[in-house]
Design a protein around this motif. Structure first.
Motif, short mmCIF file in Angstrom:
data_model
loop_
_atom_site.label_atom_id
_atom_site.label_comp_id
_atom_site.label_asym_id
_atom_site.label_seq_id
_atom_site.Cartn_x
_atom_site.Cartn_y
_atom_site.Cartn_z
N ILE A 263 0.87 -1.17 0.00
CA ILE A 263 0.00 0.00 0.00
C ILE A 263 0.91 1.23 0.00
O ILE A 263 1.86 1.30 0.78
CB ILE A 263 -0.92 0.05 1.24
CG1 ILE A 263 -1.83 -1.18 1.30
CG2 ILE A 263 -1.77 1.32 1.21
CD1 ILE A 263 -2.68 -1.23 2.56
N SER A 264 0.63 2.17 -0.87
CA SER A 264 1.46 3.37 -0.90
C SER A 264 0.61 4.59 -1.22
O SER A 264 -0.49 4.48 -1.77
CB SER A 264 2.58 3.24 -1.94
OG SER A 264 2.04 3.01 -3.22
N ASN A 265 1.11 5.76 -0.85
CA ASN A 265 0.42 7.02 -1.10
C ASN A 265 0.76 7.55 -2.49
O ASN A 265 1.85 7.33 -3.01
CB ASN A 265 0.81 8.06 -0.05
CG ASN A 265 0.31 7.69 1.33
OD1 ASN A 265 -0.79 7.16 1.48
ND2 ASN A 265 1.13 7.96 2.34
N ILE A 266 -0.19 8.27 -3.08
CA ILE A 266 -0.01 8.91 -4.37
C ILE A 266 -0.01 10.42 -4.16
O ILE A 266 -0.89 10.95 -3.50
CB ILE A 266 -1.12 8.53 -5.36
CG1 ILE A 266 -1.10 7.02 -5.61
CG2 ILE A 266 -0.97 9.29 -6.67
CD1 ILE A 266 -2.29 6.54 -6.42
N ASN A 267 0.97 11.07 -4.71
CA ASN A 267 1.03 12.53 -4.63
C ASN A 267 1.67 13.03 -5.93
O ASN A 267 2.87 13.16 -6.05
CB ASN A 267 1.84 12.98 -3.43
CG ASN A 267 1.73 14.47 -3.19
OD1 ASN A 267 0.98 15.16 -3.86
ND2 ASN A 267 2.50 14.96 -2.23
N GLY A 268 0.83 13.28 -6.94
CA GLY A 268 1.33 13.69 -8.25
C GLY A 268 0.53 14.84 -8.82
O GLY A 268 -0.21 15.52 -8.10
N SER A 269 0.65 15.04 -10.12
CA SER A 269 -0.07 16.15 -10.75
C SER A 269 -0.11 15.99 -12.26
O SER A 269 0.72 15.28 -12.85
CB SER A 269 0.59 17.49 -10.40
OG SER A 269 1.88 17.56 -10.98
N TYR A 270 -1.11 16.61 -12.86
CA TYR A 270 -1.15 16.85 -14.29
C TYR A 270 -0.73 18.30 -14.50
O TYR A 270 -1.32 19.21 -13.92
CB TYR A 270 -2.55 16.68 -14.86
CG TYR A 270 -3.12 15.29 -14.75
CD1 TYR A 270 -2.88 14.34 -15.72
CD2 TYR A 270 -3.92 14.95 -13.66
CE1 TYR A 270 -3.42 13.07 -15.62
CE2 TYR A 270 -4.47 13.69 -13.55
CZ TYR A 270 -4.21 12.75 -14.54
OH TYR A 270 -4.76 11.49 -14.43
N THR A 271 0.29 18.53 -15.28
CA THR A 271 0.71 19.89 -15.63
C THR A 271 0.14 20.23 -16.99
O THR A 271 0.54 19.66 -18.00
CB THR A 271 2.23 20.03 -15.63
OG1 THR A 271 2.73 19.69 -14.33
CG2 THR A 271 2.64 21.44 -15.98
N THR A 301 2.05 17.11 -19.27
CA THR A 301 2.76 16.01 -18.65
C THR A 301 2.01 15.48 -17.45
O THR A 301 1.18 16.17 -16.85
CB THR A 301 4.17 16.44 -18.21
OG1 THR A 301 4.05 17.54 -17.30
CG2 THR A 301 4.99 16.88 -19.41
N THR A 302 2.27 14.22 -17.09
CA THR A 302 1.66 13.60 -15.92
C THR A 302 2.75 12.98 -15.06
O THR A 302 3.81 12.60 -15.55
CB THR A 302 0.67 12.50 -16.33
OG1 THR A 302 1.38 11.47 -17.05
CG2 THR A 302 -0.42 13.07 -17.22
N ASN A 303 2.47 12.87 -13.76
CA ASN A 303 3.42 12.28 -12.83
C ASN A 303 2.68 11.44 -11.79
O ASN A 303 1.65 11.86 -11.27
CB ASN A 303 4.22 13.37 -12.09
CG ASN A 303 5.06 14.19 -13.03
OD1 ASN A 303 6.08 13.76 -13.52
ND2 ASN A 303 4.60 15.43 -13.30
N GLY A 304 3.19 10.25 -11.52
CA GLY A 304 2.65 9.42 -10.45
C GLY A 304 1.31 8.80 -10.73
O GLY A 304 0.52 8.58 -9.81
N LEU A 305 1.01 8.47 -12.01
CA LEU A 305 -0.30 7.94 -12.37
C LEU A 305 -0.18 6.52 -12.89
O LEU A 305 0.80 6.15 -13.54
CB LEU A 305 -0.96 8.83 -13.42
CG LEU A 305 -1.08 10.29 -13.01
CD1 LEU A 305 -1.64 11.12 -14.15
CD2 LEU A 305 -1.95 10.42 -11.78
#
Length: 428
Positions: A263-271, A301-305
């Motif tokens: 189990i892990s946390n997600i902390n990303g964004s769409y720029t 761009t996307t990150n963490g998805l």
């Protein structure tokens, strides 16, 4: 009476927005899902043009500067029915979905300004895909199931003001919010347990749009309209959790989780980069209008998805070219109702900016393009209100490179209620 209708429908529509699932496109697998065309039914019926178009009683979701020309309080409520045929090189499948596309209210401020508030869907996720790996004898050695649902909604507020007789400026602020769930299940032959990766995310973010319109009166009652908007770069923040666990399937297909592996946390964004739109149009008020529009946006761009972990897609620059207009035979005709009907038509050519690799090599990417031809009717009711019906035939994607082609028919319907609010009575 119209004010009571507006309040009732606003409450009903706002609740429906939160519950609707309005997508069955495989392309909603990528990024934030399938983005909605945030135009009114009137604009969509004219190929999506709107950056230069303005009218004294119509909503405009493309350019906030258009509200400087608003003269009547207008409430709009839109619905979309999408009939979709998904094709590969060997098979095809049909689906239908219905959704609310906008709820909006626009109010004039004096003779030189106006504002609008509303709620719209931003994107929708709703896909179920599978990929099978075969043995040399044709039996299945491995199968992977991809599924997702959810979406993002958007609240906006727009304001437009006329600085001079011919020039109007506008600004729009919006806030997007929603949740998306994506999952991947992998089952191998002769292995008792399957594995599932599940990602649950919440998405939030705000954006700002600036707009301008120039209106020039020419000879013979002709009017030339020019317009431009710039939506500034912004981020959509993504938070949530992902889970990896083993499971078994019951005889009825139900899932029975076994061991949690991680189990892990997600902390990303769409720029999302800056988006620019330019357009021009010419016509006679309440008689005819013809316009063109061009929109351009750099790759985001996307990150963490989850969808980005297999490198099956990437983003490039996107652009759209639209042309369209309307014809109104005689707005005040007494003898013929159909002479008071507004007839609309348009074309749209779009490069979505999505590039997908259908070969699995992560080296052979194909641009996903979209083409649509539309037409519509504006059916007048009593006073200033209208029912607007729009029809669109289109094609997105291709069956080349092991990809999917979508042929769609969109039927759009909106109720536009206009009235004079906040006007002081002259006679009691």
């Amino acid at each position: 009476m119209i004010r009571k209708i507006v309040v009732i429908v606003l409450l009903f529509a706002s609740a429906s927005f939160m519950a609707q699932r309005s997508n069955s496109s495989p392309y909603s697998y990528f990024g934030v899902g399938e983005e909605f065309n945030t135009n009114t039914v009137i604009q969509n019926s004219m190929g999506g043009i709107g950056v230069a178009f303005n009218h004294y009683k119509y909503l405009n979701f493309t350019n906030p500067a258009a509200y400087a020309n608003l003269r009547y309080t207008t409430y709009g409520f839109g619905v979309l029915n999408n009939d979709l045929t998904v094709k590969t090189s060997t098979t095809s499948q049909n689906s239908t979905s219905t959704s609310i596309t906008y709820v909006a209210l626009a109010v004039p401020i004096g003779q030189k300004a106006g504002f609008s508030i509303g709620l719209q869907p931003f994107s929708s996720v709703g896909y179920s895909l599978n990929n099978a790996v075969l043995n040399t004898d044709g039996s299945t050695s491995e199968i992977t199931l991809y599924s997702g649902n959810g979406g993002i909604n958007k609240i906006y507020g727009s304001f437009g003001i006329k600085l001079f007789k011919e020039l109007s400026l506008g600004v729009e602020a919006d806030f997007s919010f929603g949740s998306v769930e994506n999952s991947i299940i992998n089952q191998r032959d002769n292995v008792s347990l399957a594995t599932k990766y599940n990602e649950e995310t919440d998405i939030r973010g705000g954006a700002l749009k600036l707009g301008a319109q120039y209106k020039k009166e020419l000879k013979n009652n002709l009017v030339l309209d020019l317009g431009a908007t710039v939506k500034l770069a912004h981020d959509l923040n993504v938070t949530g959790k992902d889970y990896l666990y083993s499971l078994t399937f019951s005889s009825g297909g139900g899932e029975s989780p076994r061991d949690t592996l991680s189990i892990s946390n997600i902390n990303g964004s769409y720029t999302i980069p800056i988006k620019s739109t330019f357009g021009a149009g010419i016509g006679k008020l309440d008689k005819w209008y013809a316009g063109v529009e061009y929109e351009n946006q750099d790759a985001f761009t996307t990150n963490g998805l989850l969808a980005n972990t297999n490198n099956a897609y990437k983003y490039g620059n996107s652009n759209r070219f639209s042309v369209g207009g309307y014809y109104l035979p005689k707005i005040n005709s007494i003898s013929s109702y159909w002479s008071r009907v507004t007839y609309r038509a348009g074309l749209r050519f779009e490069n979505t900016g999505l590039l997908v690799d259908g070969t699995g090599t992560n080296t052979d990417f194909t641009e996903i393009k979209d083409f649509g031809i539309s037409f519509g009717l504006g059916l007048p009711l009593k006073r200033l209100s209208t029912v607007n019906a729009g029809f669109e035939f289109g094609k997105r994607g291709t069956t080349a490179n092991n990809l999917i082609q979508e042929n769609y028919f969109n039927f759009r319907l909106s109720l536009s209620l206009s009235d004079t609010w906040f006007v002081k009575r002259r006679i009691d």
